[in-house]
Design an enzyme around this catalytic site. Structure first.
Site: not given
Ligand code: FAD
Ligand code: UDP
Length: 392
Positions: A170, A174, A245, A275, A298, A346, A348
């Site tokens: 995912r 770069r 989870r 995070r 979190e 999962y 988006d």
């Protein structure tokens, strides 16, 4: 015809809206007190900050059809997501880019030198078989251990060798200073929050929304049920519980600006949380007038029977169990499964919306041609394309 849609998240709301626009009547039930499912956002009463109640949600897509559909229901404001990551006492930018590489290795390389430098560190592998192998073959040991190993063990509660390579795919790697977390053409956040968008979607003649209503409590006939809740729950967990989870959010409020960014990841394994999200940074258009700030620390853990299922864990055990539920579903008349819980993948938001739009067209075609509505509109036994599409 009169249909029931279980769940008022994006899957249920999009499907209900398209069917209603085609002249059908739909009862949408959700056991929560609000619509929008896990994308629900509301203003925090104490600080006035628009808060992503079930964790940070950034809309990103390159799908023109999805982008124009969502904009029918509210204003989407451009928002570019950038993530910082703390590891070993220093702050870096993610996904791994030229700045991350140069800061981490204390170098000043350009793109070509950095590419060769990382290639020399990466372990050559024909076909990485799991998350760890994918990471080692992409970025080598040092970056893997600093940014991914500890975070992933905290996030998934599993060894990275037990996780599929697709989870890491995912994220891009770069060799320039582009630090956008997503590379999609459109990246945005609703000006007035996701819940207003979903509310508007559900405002149509023919749609009746019943909140605080579990599907299990309904006792009335429908031509067909579209179920966007957990597929194992629909069958009373007869074949076991699919693993997820769940997340715990430790909420704290301060004045001013707490961390200077929307999301900072904590990659060290000895830090128990993954995070911190500071919600006001998702809405820079209204945060100027707001002094207070609300943050979520979190924590990830195994999902128990009374917890909210967040991330599906698709281990071999789950794949086998899912297969059994899928067969049950195919043998059950009058119900179809969709969405992230219905198909145990999962997804988006943009993929969710796209799949619900496709499902609605499929249903309308079945109705006009007198065919039976199928149990699934996508193949749940295959992981979603979204799992690898984000880095596109
Ligand atoms: P949901 O939103 O889960 O909606 C299902 C609804 O069904 C719920 O409201 C539930 O209460 C209801 N329900 C279930 N069972 C029953 C029942 N038996 N009776 C009545 N009601 C029932 N996507 C992005 O594009 N960008 C992001 O940044 C992003 N961040 C995310 C962060 C986290 C922490 C997570 C977990 C997901 C994130 N996502 C993101 C994905 C996004 O949340 C999903 O794409 C979206 O929520 C899927 O919508 P849905 O309608 O399928 O499911
Ligand atoms: N990941 C990590 N460190 C980070 C960010 C991500 O190890 O700082 C791993 C983690 O396993 C995560 C995966 O990369 O599940 C994919 O990242 P993404 O941002 O898509 O995570 P998710 O949507 O699962 O929170």
């Amino acid at each position: 015809m009169r249909f029931c849609v279980v769940g008022a998240g994006f899957s249920g709301a999009v499907l209900a809206r398209v069917l209603a626009d085609a002249g059908h009547s739909i009862v949408v039930v959700d056991e929560r007190a609000h619509v929008a499912g896990n994308c629900h956002s509301e203003r925090d009463a104490r600080t006035g900050v628009m808060t992503h109640v079930y964790g940070p949600h950034i809309f990103h897509t390159s799908d023109e059809r999805v982008w124009s559909f969502i904009q029918r229901f509210g204003t989407m404001r451009p928002y570019l997501h950038q993530v910082r990551a703390i590891t070993g006492g220093a702050v870096y930018s993610l996904p791994v880019n030229l700045l991350t590489i140069n800061q981490f290795f204390r170098t000043t390389m350009g793109p070509d030198d950095a590419r060769a430098f990382i290639a020399a560190k990466a372990e050559a592998m024909a076909e990485p078989a799991n998350f760890e192998e994918q990471a080692l073959s992409m970025i080598g040991t040092e970056l893997y251990e600093a940014f991914f190993r500890g975070y992933t063990r905290k996030q998934w509660g599993l060894e990275p060798t037990e996780l599929p390579a697709s989870i890491l795919k995912r994220l891009p790697l770069r060799f320039n200073y582009d630090d956008r977390y997503f590379a999609h053409k459109y990246q945005a956040i609703p000006a007035d929050g996701y819940t207003r968008i979903v509310d508007a979607m559900l405002q149509a003649p023919g749609i009746e929304v019943r909140l605080k209503t579990a599907h299990e409590t309904l006792d009335e006939p429908f031509a067909h049920v579209f179920y966007t809740g957990p597929i194992d729950r629909y069958f009373d967990f007869t074949h076991g519980r699919l693993g997820y989870r769940t997340l715990d959010f430790e909420v704290f409020r301060k004045s001013g600006d707490y961390q200077g960014a929307a999301v900072i990841n904590y990659c060290d394994e000895n830090v128990p949380f993954t995070r911190i999200t500071e919600h006001k940074h998702f809405a820079p258009w209204d945060s100027q007038e707001i002094d207070g700030t609300i943050c979520y620390r979190e924590f990830s853990r195994a999902c128990g029977p009374n917890d909210i299922p967040y991330y599906p864990i698709r281990q071999a055990r789950e794949e086998r169990m899912l297969d059994t539920y899928v067969q049950r579903a195919r043998a059950t008349a009058g119900v179809s499964f969709l969405g992230r819980l219905g198909s145990y993948r999962y997804l988006d938001m943009d993929v969710t919306i796209g799949e619900a739009l496709d499902a609605a067209q499929h249903v309308l075609a079945c109705l006009s041609e007198g065919r039976a509505i199928p149990a699934f509109f996508v193949e749940p036994l295959q992981q979603a394309p979204a799992a690898t599409a984000r880095a596109a």
